[in-house]
Design an enzyme around this catalytic site. Structure first.
Site, PDB file in Angstrom:
ATOM      1  N   GLY A 315       0.811  -1.208   0.000  1.00 59.05           N
ATOM      2  CA  GLY A 315       0.000   0.000   0.000  1.00 59.05           C
ATOM      3  C   GLY A 315       0.844   1.257   0.000  1.00 59.05           C
ATOM      4  O   GLY A 315       0.499   2.261  -0.637  1.00 59.05           O
ATOM      5  N   ASP A 316       1.961   1.234   0.726  1.00 56.78           N
ATOM      6  CA  ASP A 316       2.865   2.382   0.730  1.00 56.78           C
ATOM      7  C   ASP A 316       3.541   2.553  -0.631  1.00 56.78           C
ATOM      8  O   ASP A 316       3.745   3.675  -1.088  1.00 56.78           O
ATOM      9  CB  ASP A 316       3.914   2.217   1.830  1.00 56.78           C
ATOM     10  CG  ASP A 316       3.276   2.123   3.211  1.00 56.78           C
ATOM     11  OD1 ASP A 316       2.559   3.056   3.595  1.00 56.78           O
ATOM     12  OD2 ASP A 316       3.487   1.101   3.885  1.00 56.78           O
TER      13      ASP A 316
END
Length: 536
Positions: A315-316
């Site tokens: 997600g990052d």
């Protein structure tokens, strides 16, 4: 350097840093005093986590990065400073306690347990942090619910970020944010808070025909939760079966979970665009990619591949890539395509566990950086079935998702192929609905089609991504869609909302019409015009 040859734009990341630690070993036995695995020969790996990982990955892409985050005087904060030193400029915000740490214990690459400690929250903003946000050329908010974004909300409201990656325990994104990137379960929860009646109806419609749980995921994998249900990888074809007649008009057919997930996610994303007053919302959907909504017809960006790898940090990677590309001048749709490809590659390369924090001069490239998406895996599948209804019935009976796409496909070109390959990765079969010769002539005029129906169908059936071809003689595929009842109807991104009359029809049985990115500059009409010009 950007695609235009310029240096990459600087990025300011505002959010909550963590210190991540992996203890990786092997488990071949159970403990004698309890039925738990014994993990032997653990190797320790420490890396930046949370907003610090997003900043680290953005810096690894070759852009100047400033991280505004909470740090204290505790050992975890000191270790994180060492990891970021020389790579990321850090502006520290005061913490109420020690920095949060996440420790995963893994056996042969699979998580066994996670241990959390540290409850520090940001106490207040500093003058240096406020000044950095006010003068930032581009801002990414990586909210992990520990107060950094809340402390700077006034400054962020005055200077809305390019990307806001939200957290259930954090505040909402500020109005005017260009792109918000919740995961699937986060979007569901946020939409329920924003418009509870509408969100509940959308989710109930999806759940009624899809009893299985959904993976909550970043493209190519599952974003946050260990133990989230996994679905069949895109491209998997259920076993063949007999033909089943299409249901009556008043009886919605049983649809696959992915079709209903798209239906619910599209409604929730549109509700969040309105409620948050932001430019766009992108909901990450694991192996299905990401769904982008500006508040109307969604654009689906499929993942180029499905990886059974470690999803930690994906997600990052997604948010950092999207923010960086937007900062470099990309459009939102272009940035999302790059983010989906980068997150997918990140998981395929081993995820956050593959990051080795060494001295700045010896840093190995972060996995999943911007690059060329992997080619789709269409090889080796069976030849298309002659009967599109039998294909759809077989897939539906196995709990799969039926995808349909339509068009004339007069002169098949790279834009067509890319669209159909992407459409196939959305579900478990692809049925192409093609206009008859008479239908093409009415739409395109005399002299079209260049290739007769039999030739167009034969070429389409030869594509590895196409499972079946259906022909319609009307000006629109409305009657054919009513009989086929696909879960997902796909059109190229060159269409507008006004050109999607099928969207309302799909909603009658819980299906979803989506737009897919289209390869610019490719069209049969343009090819014919160039050929005619060359013949003069």
């Amino acid at each position: 350097m950007t695609a235009h040859g310029f240096a990459k734009a600087p990025l300011v990341v505002v959010g909550d840093a963590l210190l991540d630690r992996d203890l990786t070993g092997h488990a071949d036995r159970l403990a004698p005093d309890a039925p738990v695995p014994v993990v032997d020969d653990c190797e320790e790996r420490i890396r930046p986590g949370g907003a610090a990982l997003a900043a680290y990955l953005a810096a690894a892409d070759g852009r100047p990065v400033t991280l505004i985050t909470g740090l204290g005087d505790d050992p975890a904060s000191a270790r994180l400073r060492e990891l970021l030193d020389g790579r990321v400029e850090v502006i520290a915000l005061p913490l109420t306690g020690p920095l949060s740490e996440k420790t995963r214990v893994l056996a042969r690459g699979r998580p066994v347990v996670r241990l959390d400690r540290g409850d520090g929250r940001v106490r207040a903003a500093t003058d240096a942090a406020r000044a950095a946000v006010r003068t930032a050329p581009a801002v990414l908010v990586s909210d992990y619910g520990r107060g950094a974004a809340d402390a700077l909300r006034d400054e962020l409201t005055a200077r809305p970020p390019l990307v806001w990656d939200p957290h259930p325990r954090g505040g909402p994104p500020v109005p005017g944010t260009r792109l918000v990137t919740p995961a699937r379960s986060e979007a569901q929860a946020f939409a329920h808070r924003a418009e509870p009646d509408e969100a509940s109806r959308a989710q109930a419609d999806a759940d009624a025909s899809s009893p299985g749980s959904h993976a909550d995921a970043t493209p190519g994998t599952g974003k946050p939760a260990a133990g989230a249900a996994r679905e069949p990888a895109a491209g998997a074809v259920p076993p063949r079966g007999g033909r089943v007649a299409a249901g009556d008009a008043g009886e919605p057919a049983a649809h696959g979970p992915r079709g209903h997930e798209l239906y619910a996610a599209a409604g929730q994303a549109a509700a969040l665009v309105r409620h948050w007053r932001v430019g766009a919302v992108s909901v990450t959907l694991g192996v299905r990619g990401a769904l982008l909504s500006y508040g109307d017809h969604p654009l689906l960006i499929p993942a180029p591949a499905a990886h059974d790898g470690d999803p930690c940090g994906a997600g990052d990677r997604f948010a950092a890539t999207a923010a960086g590309l937007l900062a470099d001048g990309a459009l939102v749709g272009e940035a999302l395509q790059g983010a989906v490809a980068a997150a997918t590659a990140f998981v395929g390369a081993g995820g956050a566990a593959a990051i080795t924090a060494t001295a700045p001069g010896g840093t190995r490239p972060a996995p999943g950086g911007t690059g060329t998406p992997p080619a789709p895996a269409d090889a080796g599948r069976d030849a298309p079935d002659d009967d599109p209804f039998a294909v759809a019935a077989r897939v539906r009976a196995a709990g799969g998702t039926v995808v349909a796409a339509g068009g004339c496909f007069d002169l098949l070109h790279a834009g067509h192929v890319g669209l159909l390959q992407a459409a196939r990765r959305i579900g478990d079969c692809l049925v192409v609905c093609v206009n008859s010769d008479a239908s093409v002539r009415r739409r395109k005029g005399e002299g079209r089609p260049v290739n007769p129906l039999a030739d167009r169908v034969r070429v389409l059936r030869a594509l590895g991504c196409v499972d079946a071809v259906a022909v319609f003689d009307e000006d629109t595929p409305e009657r054919l869609l009513a009989e086929l009842r696909p879960d997902v109807w796909v059109k190229g991104g060159d269409y507008t909302g006004a050109d999607l009359p099928e969207a309302a029809q799909l909603r009658q049985w819980g299906g979803q019409a989506v737009l897919l990115p289209y390869l610019d500059g490719r069209s049969s009409t343009a090819l014919i015009a160039r050929a005619a010009e060359g013949a003069r």
